[in-house]
Design an enzyme around this catalytic site. Structure first.
Site, PDB file in Angstrom:
ATOM      1  N   ARG A 182      54.189   8.201  59.507  1.00  0.00           N
ATOM      2  CA  ARG A 182      54.552   9.589  59.784  1.00  0.00           C
ATOM      3  C   ARG A 182      56.060   9.779  59.982  1.00  0.00           C
ATOM      4  O   ARG A 182      56.500  10.577  60.800  1.00  0.00           O
ATOM      5  CB  ARG A 182      53.787  10.105  61.029  1.00  0.00           C
ATOM      6  CG  ARG A 182      52.272  10.048  60.883  1.00  0.00           C
ATOM      7  CD  ARG A 182      51.765  10.908  59.731  1.00  0.00           C
ATOM      8  NE  ARG A 182      50.328  10.771  59.566  1.00  0.00           N
ATOM      9  CZ  ARG A 182      49.720   9.952  58.720  1.00  0.00           C
ATOM     10  NH1 ARG A 182      50.451   9.164  57.933  1.00  0.00           N
ATOM     11  NH2 ARG A 182      48.420   9.893  58.642  1.00  0.00           N
ATOM     12  N   SER A 232      45.002  16.318  62.180  1.00  0.00           N
ATOM     13  CA  SER A 232      45.099  15.448  63.359  1.00  0.00           C
ATOM     14  C   SER A 232      46.247  15.927  64.236  1.00  0.00           C
ATOM     15  O   SER A 232      47.390  15.998  63.783  1.00  0.00           O
ATOM     16  CB  SER A 232      45.339  13.998  62.929  1.00  0.00           C
ATOM     17  OG  SER A 232      44.257  13.512  62.186  1.00  0.00           O
ATOM     18  N   GLU A 302      51.452  15.043  66.343  1.00  0.00           N
ATOM     19  CA  GLU A 302      51.754  14.987  64.922  1.00  0.00           C
ATOM     20  C   GLU A 302      52.162  16.371  64.445  1.00  0.00           C
ATOM     21  O   GLU A 302      52.804  16.533  63.411  1.00  0.00           O
ATOM     22  CB  GLU A 302      50.513  14.495  64.148  1.00  0.00           C
ATOM     23  CG  GLU A 302      50.816  14.047  62.753  1.00  0.00           C
ATOM     24  CD  GLU A 302      49.678  13.246  62.139  1.00  0.00           C
ATOM     25  OE1 GLU A 302      49.134  13.682  61.114  1.00  0.00           O
ATOM     26  OE2 GLU A 302      49.346  12.179  62.687  1.00  0.00           O
TER      27      GLU A 302
END
Length: 307
Positions: A182, A232, A302
């Site tokens: 990420r 998520s 996230e």
């Protein structure tokens, strides 16, 4: 950007000259442009239709000293209820071209990642199957090295064409993007993706389709796809799974207003109806605090916050 229309007019006129009258929207509700379906108005919402216009819009904002944010499909974004005092540069609405050269597919930044996966399947090209259910843009996927089910952008990305912070256009090889979990140089260095080239492999379209169908079945069984969310909500903490920590903390179903920890998958915060950005933010903060209190692990979002 100032709240007064007169102070923003010079930049507004310049942007209209760059992208056209119809491609500059004033006080555009961001709830229309995020998968959470929440968020107040952006001062200006600008839709460039090619790479040159993107570059000119970015330059105009920077020269005016006005904050700007490059928006893909808004699938990892929580915009505040007060909105955004600046310019939203909406690449997903305009930069949607695709070119194919053998086993390479070059997608402009606004192309839906799921559509890129579908195109690859139809062409008998393998490598993007993992992306078949990721609801983001190609540019956003490069920004965060998006991934799912054991695959990620780093596995198939050859290079990206970007606007650098000094306004120049450059092509950067994937090996030089520092792609990790990420994260990428796109994010850390303030690069704006114009297009990405994926290096795929020849495959059997039927086998590729079967893999994609299986991955979609898994998503539909496990994830709350029927409700607005940003996917998520938390990054995977090293050595743990965010969803399990949240479930073990007894937080599944925890709710503030219209925002709730999904009863189907604890790793998702969902909009069950009428949620505000403040509701979502309150749920995220409570989950972070409670999981840290019980297990000593601070979950990192996230989701990106804007405004």
């Amino acid at each position: 950007m100032s709240d007064t229309a007169s102070d923003r007019e010079p930049l507004e006129w310049r942007l209209r000259a760059i992208v056209g009258e119809d491609n500059v929207l004033v006080d555009e509700p961001m709830s229309e442009h995020t998968t959470f379906k929440v968020g107040g108005p952006a001062d200006l919402y600008v839709i460039p239709e090619d790479a040159g216009e993107v570059r000119e819009v970015l330059r105009a904002c920077d020269e005016a000293g006005v904050e700007r944010f490059v928006l893909g499909r808004g699938s990892d974004l929580l915009v505040s209820d007060e909105g955004y005092r600046g310019v939203i540069v909406a690449v997903a609405d305009g930069l949607t071209g695709v070119a194919v050269d053998g086993t390479e597919i070059t997608c402009q930044a606004g192309v839906d990642l799921r559509e890129a996966s579908e195109m690859a399947c139809e062409l008998g090209l393998s490598g993007l199957e993992f992306a078949c259910g990721i609801p983001g843009s190609v540019g956003g996927a490069c920004f965060m090295n998006a991934g799912a089910y054991g695959g990620c952008i780093a596995d198939v990305l050859k290079c990206v064409r970007v606007v650098t912070p000094d306004g120049s256009v450059d092509t950067i090889d994937a090996a030089d993007l520092e792609l990790g979990y990420r994260r990428s140089r796109v994010a850390s260095d303030g690069l704006v993706v114009l297009s990405a080239t994926f290096d795929l492999e020849k495959g059997d379209p039927e086998k590729i389709r079967a893999t994609m169908d299986d991955l979609m079945r898994q998503r539909e069984e496990k994830q709350p796809l029927a409700l607005p969310s940003a996917g998520s909500t938390f990054k995977r903490p090293e050595g743990y799974f965010a969803g399990k920590l949240i479930m073990d903390a007894g937080l599944q179903g925890y709710r503030v207003g219209g925002a709730e920890v999904s009863r189907k998958h604890a790793g998702f915060v969902v909009n069950v109806g009428g949620a505000t950005a403040a509701d979502v933010h309150a749920v995220i903060e409570h989950v972070q605090d409670e999981v840290e209190r019980q297990f000593g692990v601070r979950l990192q979002p996230e989701v990106r916050f804007l405004g």
